[in-house]
Every structure is written in C-alpha cells, then in structure tokens.
Design an enzyme around this catalytic site. Sequence first.
Site, PDB file in Angstrom:
ATOM      1  N   GLU A  91       0.859  -1.161   0.028  1.00  0.00           N
ATOM      2  CA  GLU A  91       0.139   0.173  -0.178  1.00  0.00           C
ATOM      3  C   GLU A  91       1.328   1.402  -0.248  1.00  0.00           C
ATOM      4  O   GLU A  91       1.823   1.131   0.561  1.00  0.00           O
ATOM      5  CB  GLU A  91      -0.549   0.088   0.927  1.00  0.00           C
ATOM      6  N   CYS A 118       2.174  -2.167  15.983  1.00  0.00           N
ATOM      7  CA  CYS A 118       1.880  -1.900  14.816  1.00  0.00           C
ATOM      8  C   CYS A 118       1.766  -3.256  14.062  1.00  0.00           C
ATOM      9  O   CYS A 118       2.066  -4.055  14.144  1.00  0.00           O
ATOM     10  CB  CYS A 118       3.517  -2.412  13.572  1.00  0.00           C
ATOM     11  N   GLU A 165      10.773  -1.726   6.715  1.00  0.00           N
ATOM     12  CA  GLU A 165      11.960  -1.151   7.240  1.00  0.00           C
ATOM     13  C   GLU A 165      13.084  -0.694   6.489  1.00  0.00           C
ATOM     14  O   GLU A 165      13.613  -1.711   5.711  1.00  0.00           O
ATOM     15  CB  GLU A 165      12.638  -2.117   8.343  1.00  0.00           C
ATOM     16  N   SER A 196      12.099   6.998   7.684  1.00  0.00           N
ATOM     17  CA  SER A 196      11.542   6.023   8.897  1.00  0.00           C
ATOM     18  C   SER A 196      12.702   5.651   9.149  1.00  0.00           C
ATOM     19  O   SER A 196      12.684   3.968   8.206  1.00  0.00           O
ATOM     20  CB  SER A 196      10.199   6.403   9.268  1.00  0.00           C
ATOM     21  N   LEU A 219      11.143   5.980  17.877  1.00  0.00           N
ATOM     22  CA  LEU A 219      11.353   5.901  18.747  1.00  0.00           C
ATOM     23  C   LEU A 219      10.694   4.527  20.246  1.00  0.00           C
ATOM     24  O   LEU A 219      11.355   4.023  20.595  1.00  0.00           O
ATOM     25  CB  LEU A 219      12.115   7.090  19.732  1.00  0.00           C
ATOM     26  N   CYS A 338      -1.767   5.611  10.115  1.00  0.00           N
ATOM     27  CA  CYS A 338       0.238   4.944  10.967  1.00  0.00           C
ATOM     28  C   CYS A 338      -0.426   3.795  11.679  1.00  0.00           C
ATOM     29  O   CYS A 338      -1.186   3.799  11.993  1.00  0.00           O
ATOM     30  CB  CYS A 338       0.193   5.574  11.038  1.00  0.00           C
TER      31      CYS A 338
END
Length: 364
Positions: A91, A118, A165, A196, A219, A338
């Site tokens: 996506e 997540c 990632e 990120s 973080l 998110c």
Amino acid sequence: MKTNLLNYDLQGLTRHFADMGEKPFRAKQVMRWMHQSGAQNFNEMTDLAKSLRHKLNEQAGIEIPKLMMSQKSSDGTRKWLLDVGTGNGVETVFIPESDRGTLCISSQVGCALECTFCSTGRQGFNRNLTAAEIIGQLWWANKAMGVTPKNERVISNVVMMGMGEPMANFDNVVTALSIMLDDHGYGLSRRRVTVSTSGMVPQMDRLRDVMPVALAVSLHASNDEVRNQIVPLNKKYPLKELMAACQRYLVKAPRDFITFEYVMLDGINDKAQHARELIELVKDVPCKFNLIPFNPFPNSGYERSSNENIRVFRDILQQAGFVVTVRKTRGDDIDAACGQLAGQVQDKTRRQQKWQQILIGQQG
C-alpha cells in the site's frame, strides 16, 4: 528475461545504455519519459530513433506494479494497493495538507522487526521490494494526482514510512531515493524526502554517507526497558547507540534535526515520567517530536492514550523547548492511518495465531 528499466537510477540506466552501445544522453531521455511523462512503453518515446525503440522493445521493458485497488477517504487521503506478485500487495498512501502533499511509500512486503504495536509487523515478513516496486508507488500516485493549476506537482514530499523497515532493504531503497531526487526523475529536494527507521544503526551511518535525506526515527520509548518490550530491535541497538548514530547522521543531513516518532500507548509509554526521561535522553540530539495516537487493530493488546495524557506529555516536551506535533489521524475509514498498512500479505508465519494465544494467556 527482459530488463525492467524501472529498477535503474540514472547511473544504472547510463551503464545499461553504454552496454547497448548507446550514448549516455539516451539514459536521461528515457528516464524523463518514464518518470516525468509516465510512459509505459518505448513507442511513446517519440524523440528516440525508431531503431533504438525497436531494440529497447526487444531487450527491455517498463514493468510497473499493477494497480489492484484505489480508495479515497472522506478527508481527501488516497490509498493505492499495488500487486507485487504471488498474491501479495503493498500500500501507498497520499496525505493532502494545505501547504504540501505527502506520499507514504512501502519498502517491504510485511516487516520482520516485530514491533508489538504495529499491524504490519504482525503480518510477518515476506520479501524486500525491488527498486521498481518502490518507485512504482510514486509513479502511480504521481499519475493519479497530476499537477496543480500552477503546474506544480501535487506530491511535494515523500516519506518512507509505509510497510517495512527501509534500512533492511538498503540498496533498493537507495536506488529509489536516487530516482526521486534526480532532476531527470522526480526532482524532489533532499529536505522533502524522509526515510524512517526503527534504529538500524549501521545502515543509518551508510545512508548518511551515500544518500543523506531527512531522517525520522521510530523511537516510541524513553528507556531501554520499555523499548526492548515494544521495539525488539532495541536489544541489538540500544538507545545509547541509537542517539550516537543520530548525532553522526546530522553531520551530513539536509535538515538540522532528527524527527522522533513516538506512538502513544496507554499505560505503557505515555506518563509524565516518560516525557521527562525523553528530555534527558535526547538532550544532545537536535530534534522534533511527532506524537502518534495509537490506532487500535484486532488483537493488538494495546489502547490509545487518552487525549489528556497526550496533552500533558506534549506540554512537558514543549515547556522544555522542543517542537512537538500530535499527528492527526488521517484515512481511518480506509485503514490508511499510521500502523494500519497491513496490505494483502499472506501470514506465512502464523503470527496472528501466536498473538491471539498470548493475549488469551494474559487474560486467563
């Protein structure tokens, strides 16, 4: 098998044309056709000699991920689901603001880092995306969104904050970044492209040296104890190492600050004490904070922090002199917010069942 030219940045494309016995300027022409004009085949490239178009048709192709689905949220957020083969989809999300248009791009099918809050991480990891599959997301979005009445691109910013990632798919991400920044590609400023990371320290150092774009760090915790629990990568690269890597990155970064992203989890990392620990943690790293209200999903085991806790947390950071934003929830009605980019990933590792068992055990 034909070569997919969408996998090449200008340097790679120039090498490819040299191998074909063609002049370097041909690479620039073809790159502009692919990325600025949205050409999907060589016959559209009318300033190329007919003989070269014929040769390209025989040896190469422009293979863009197929569009599976397009959605538009009530707030203007757009989401595209792209087919990357074997039943997998990734996506990409466009978020409109009054002063900019930001595209959020995925770098992997699923994610291997297993951050516990997540939804993408719960899907397990399938594979890295190719450079063509990464830049293909921008290609599709650029084609869909077009230009403003002033002939400016609607997409002004790109953030590598979708599924996966980015630092774990380093080479393909760097190639895609090179295309984004190239004047013959999308011509974006380094300041307007953000990668990120959850904190892969060696790759942060590499990115600083080869492609220093803006950096955001996921973080999410103010101490190692909490971060070990919710971001398992912290056990490999603890906060002290991560903060040092952030300082090193800023030496070459296009912006003079790091953006720290911090998802607000009720009772886990959202107390005033955590905010004060954060202030101490980042004291030597010029930074901004982006507080992200958690987006609940089935079997997550977490709740969103209360508005009051988020407000107090924000105020403590602001009173210490930090710039703090609280992310507005966007695209909720199309699962684009998110942490909700779960895609159509096959759960090869059966992690959903594992998490359900853990939660049942906690409730018993």
